[in-house]
Each structure stands twice: as C-alpha cells, then as structure tokens.
Design an enzyme around this catalytic site. Structure first.
Site, PDB file in Angstrom:
ATOM      1  N   GLU A 116      -1.105  -5.443   8.726  1.00 25.56           N
ATOM      2  CA  GLU A 116      -0.241  -4.836   9.740  1.00 25.56           C
ATOM      3  C   GLU A 116      -0.814  -5.081  11.133  1.00 25.56           C
ATOM      4  O   GLU A 116      -2.023  -4.937  11.333  1.00 25.56           O
ATOM      5  CB  GLU A 116      -0.113  -3.325   9.495  1.00 25.56           C
ATOM      6  CG  GLU A 116       0.586  -2.992   8.195  1.00 25.56           C
ATOM      7  CD  GLU A 116       0.761  -1.493   7.972  1.00 25.56           C
ATOM      8  OE1 GLU A 116       0.441  -0.704   8.879  1.00 25.56           O
ATOM      9  OE2 GLU A 116       1.212  -1.123   6.883  1.00 25.56           O
TER      10      GLU A 116
ATOM     11  N   GLU B  40       9.651  -4.122   9.952  1.00 21.10           N
ATOM     12  CA  GLU B  40      10.097  -2.846   9.368  1.00 21.10           C
ATOM     13  C   GLU B  40      10.721  -1.960  10.438  1.00 21.10           C
ATOM     14  O   GLU B  40      10.132  -1.724  11.504  1.00 21.10           O
ATOM     15  CB  GLU B  40       8.894  -2.138   8.709  1.00 21.10           C
ATOM     16  CG  GLU B  40       9.283  -0.788   8.106  1.00 21.10           C
ATOM     17  CD  GLU B  40       8.251  -0.222   7.148  1.00 21.10           C
ATOM     18  OE1 GLU B  40       7.254  -0.898   6.825  1.00 21.10           O
ATOM     19  OE2 GLU B  40       8.464   0.933   6.724  1.00 21.10           O
TER      20      GLU B  40
ATOM     21  N   LYS C 123      -1.250  -9.293   2.977  1.00 20.26           N
ATOM     22  CA  LYS C 123      -0.441  -8.839   4.124  1.00 20.26           C
ATOM     23  C   LYS C 123      -1.259  -7.866   4.974  1.00 20.26           C
ATOM     24  O   LYS C 123      -1.972  -7.019   4.431  1.00 20.26           O
ATOM     25  CB  LYS C 123       0.858  -8.179   3.646  1.00 20.26           C
ATOM     26  CG  LYS C 123       1.686  -7.601   4.799  1.00 20.26           C
ATOM     27  CD  LYS C 123       3.122  -7.285   4.415  1.00 20.26           C
ATOM     28  CE  LYS C 123       3.306  -5.987   3.672  1.00 20.26           C
ATOM     29  NZ  LYS C 123       2.900  -4.784   4.414  1.00 20.26           N
TER      30      LYS C 123
ATOM     31  N   ASP D 202       0.831  -1.208   0.000  1.00 22.98           N
ATOM     32  CA  ASP D 202       0.000   0.000   0.000  1.00 22.98           C
ATOM     33  C   ASP D 202       0.865   1.258   0.000  1.00 22.98           C
ATOM     34  O   ASP D 202       0.346   2.379   0.020  1.00 22.98           O
ATOM     35  CB  ASP D 202      -1.037  -0.014   1.144  1.00 22.98           C
ATOM     36  CG  ASP D 202      -0.414  -0.052   2.514  1.00 22.98           C
ATOM     37  OD1 ASP D 202       0.818  -0.149   2.611  1.00 22.98           O
ATOM     38  OD2 ASP D 202      -1.172   0.026   3.506  1.00 22.98           O
ATOM     39  N   SER D 203       2.202   1.063  -0.058  1.00 22.75           N
ATOM     40  CA  SER D 203       3.101   2.188  -0.372  1.00 22.75           C
ATOM     41  C   SER D 203       2.726   2.739  -1.750  1.00 22.75           C
ATOM     42  O   SER D 203       3.176   3.828  -2.131  1.00 22.75           O
ATOM     43  CB  SER D 203       4.562   1.729  -0.353  1.00 22.75           C
ATOM     44  OG  SER D 203       4.723   0.559  -1.131  1.00 22.75           O
TER      45      SER D 203
ATOM     46  N   ASP E 227      -1.210  -6.056  -0.183  1.00 23.87           N
ATOM     47  CA  ASP E 227      -1.495  -5.440   1.118  1.00 23.87           C
ATOM     48  C   ASP E 227      -2.984  -5.222   1.297  1.00 23.87           C
ATOM     49  O   ASP E 227      -3.670  -4.753   0.378  1.00 23.87           O
ATOM     50  CB  ASP E 227      -0.808  -4.062   1.202  1.00 23.87           C
ATOM     51  CG  ASP E 227       0.493  -4.113   1.980  1.00 23.87           C
ATOM     52  OD1 ASP E 227       0.734  -5.110   2.683  1.00 23.87           O
ATOM     53  OD2 ASP E 227       1.267  -3.140   1.870  1.00 23.87           O
TER      54      ASP E 227
END
Ligand code: KIV
Length: 280
Positions: A118, A185, A116, A47-48, A86
């Site tokens: 978080e 990260e 993915k 999602d960057s 993401d």
C-alpha cells in the site's frame, strides 16, 4: 512455480485487449480452489484476512507469518491463478532492504507469484528494490486500510483536486518504479477512469467504478459470509452464511433427536468378532 499459471505478461495483454481481469481474495485451500475453478485470473491473499478470517477490527495486527501461513494454503489450492500476497503493515515501510527481505520470504515460502504493497511515492524505493530482484509488485492506492488511522476512517478518497492529483501522481510513480499492476480502492469512478487510461499497467478497482481494467472483491463479501462493515461497493452473489448456519443447525437438531448418525454413516464388524470381544 507452475507454468500453467497466468503471468504478468498475460495480464498486461488483457489490458491491451480490453479483456476484464477478475481478482478475488482467498485465504485458505478451499477458497483458493473455488476462486481458481471459477476462473479468476488473479487471487489476492489480502490482509483483509485480519478482518474476515482472524476477527481483528482492522488489518494492522496481521503479521508476515500470518500471510505466509495463509499464502501457502492458497498456492496449494490453486493451479492457474496468479497469486498475490499482501505485505502486512510495517513489513516494507522501514527500509527498502527490509522490504526486499520480507517480499523474498513471502515468495520463497509460499510459492506465490507476486506481492502487494500500500502507498505511492513514499514506497517507490521499496518497490524498486523488490522488482529489482525480479519479484512482481502490485501497488494499492486510494483507501489504503493500513493507513486507516491517518485517513480518519474508511472513506472515499480523491474527491478533492489535491488528493485526486496525488493518486494520479502516485500511480505513475508506482508504474515507473516497476509495479506491474495497481489496485485502486474506494475512489470516484471518474478518477479511476482517468488513471486507467493514463497508465499502461492494469488497474484493478474495488469501489472505483466500471472503467478499471479489472475488479477485486473480498471472497467473504461476495459469498455473504462476513457480518462486519459492508461498504457500498460490495455486491453479494451468494448467501453462504445462511446456508452454513442452516446446515449446522440441522446437524445439531438431528444429533439431539437421534436422527444422526444412522446405519448409513456407521461402520460394522462381523458377528463373531463382536461375540468374541463381548466375552472378553
Ligand atoms: O486485503 C485486501 O483484501 C485488499 C483488497 C480489498 C484490495 O487489499
């Protein structure tokens, strides 16, 4: 799903054999083709996307539709890589049922191999629900950009004993919940090493030192394409922005000077046809 692609099993075996796993982000057909052809075992449709492709200041504005749209292109552009998409902010936190529904949409509509999420213990119900339906899940701990407001900025995480212990506990909890891989990260390399040795699933680092089972970097950072915030962990392997800017400059200059297009780039027609159309 193509059977030429890397599998969760193959990635787990790479950890056991101490072979490094390469992950890089991609967001569209050409970046996926490059990542796949270069040999990345895993491609992350991160999602960057929000920062490096869509021009947002953070990842919070990225939607499920954005991820599906770009995920489809990445799957079309790759043949061998295990593609992970993401799950954007608020698509898995509300309930485990909603998380499964959204993960299912991503997998069904993009053809990707995994998703993915978080977070740690607070998302294990969602992870169990998604993996229970047979969808491979990757966790993401340490600096989690979707929680940038709560973390107080893009800062190194896990430097205090309490936070370091929480990251360890969270990784173990994700593994127990069924995650097959975790991204760490921006944490001290010593902490990443402890975690990598503690769990049996592959640990992929970004700003987490060399002892992880693999590394991930953002495509636009690797290629020198992004002009925004550049963290210490980024290594630029090419100056693509410079090359692209030069190319577009030259195109515009040649166009203005009349040097482009030439006959080489033009189509022609028989003289008789031309005469006929001139006569009207
Ligand atoms: O969105 C992303 O690109 C990521 C990586 C930085 C791990 O989550």
């Amino acid at each position: 799903m193509s059977d030429k692609r890397f599998t969760t099993l193959a990635l787990k075996e790479m950890k056991q054999k101490k072979e490094k796993i390469a992950m890089i982000t991609a967001y569209d057909y050409p970046t996926a083709q490059i990542a796949d052809e270069a040999g990345a075992e895993t491609i992350l449709v991160g999602d960057s996307l929000g920062n490096v492709v869509l021009g947002y200041k953070d990842t919070l504005s990225v939607t499920l539709e954005d991820m599906i749209h770009h995920g489809k292109a990445v799957v079309r552009g790759s043949e061998k890589a295990f593609v992970i998409v993401d799950m954007p902010f608020l698509t898995y936190e509300i309930s485990a049922e909603e998380a499964l529904g959204n993960a299912g949409r991503i997998i069904q509509q993009t053809g990707a191999q995994g998703v993915k999420l978080e977070g740690g213990t607070e998302i294990t119900a969602a992870v169990k629900s998604i993996t229970g339906a047979g969808i491979p899940v990757v966790g993401h701990l340490g600096l989690t950009p979707q929680s940038v407001g709560q973390l107080g900025g893009y800062k190194v995480q896990g430097r205090t004993p309490a936070v370091a212990k929480k990251i360890i506990e969270d990784t173990v909890a994700l593994e127990k919940a069924g995650a097959f891989m975790v991204v760490l990260e921006c944490i001290p390399w010593q902490l990443a090493k402890v975690i990598t040795e503690k769990v049996s699933i592959p640990i992929i680092g970004i700003g987490a030192g060399k002892y992880c089972d693999g590394q991930v970097l953002v495509f636009h950072d690797v290629m020198g394409l992004y002009t925004g915030r550049r963290p210490k962990f980024v290594k630029e392997y090419a100056s693509a922005r410079e090359a692209m800017l030069k190319g577009v400059h030259e195109y515009i200059s040649e166009l203005k000077e009349g040097a482009f297009p030439t006959e080489e780039h033009s189509y022609t027609m028989p003289k008789e046809t031309l005469a006929e159309i001139r006569e009207g």
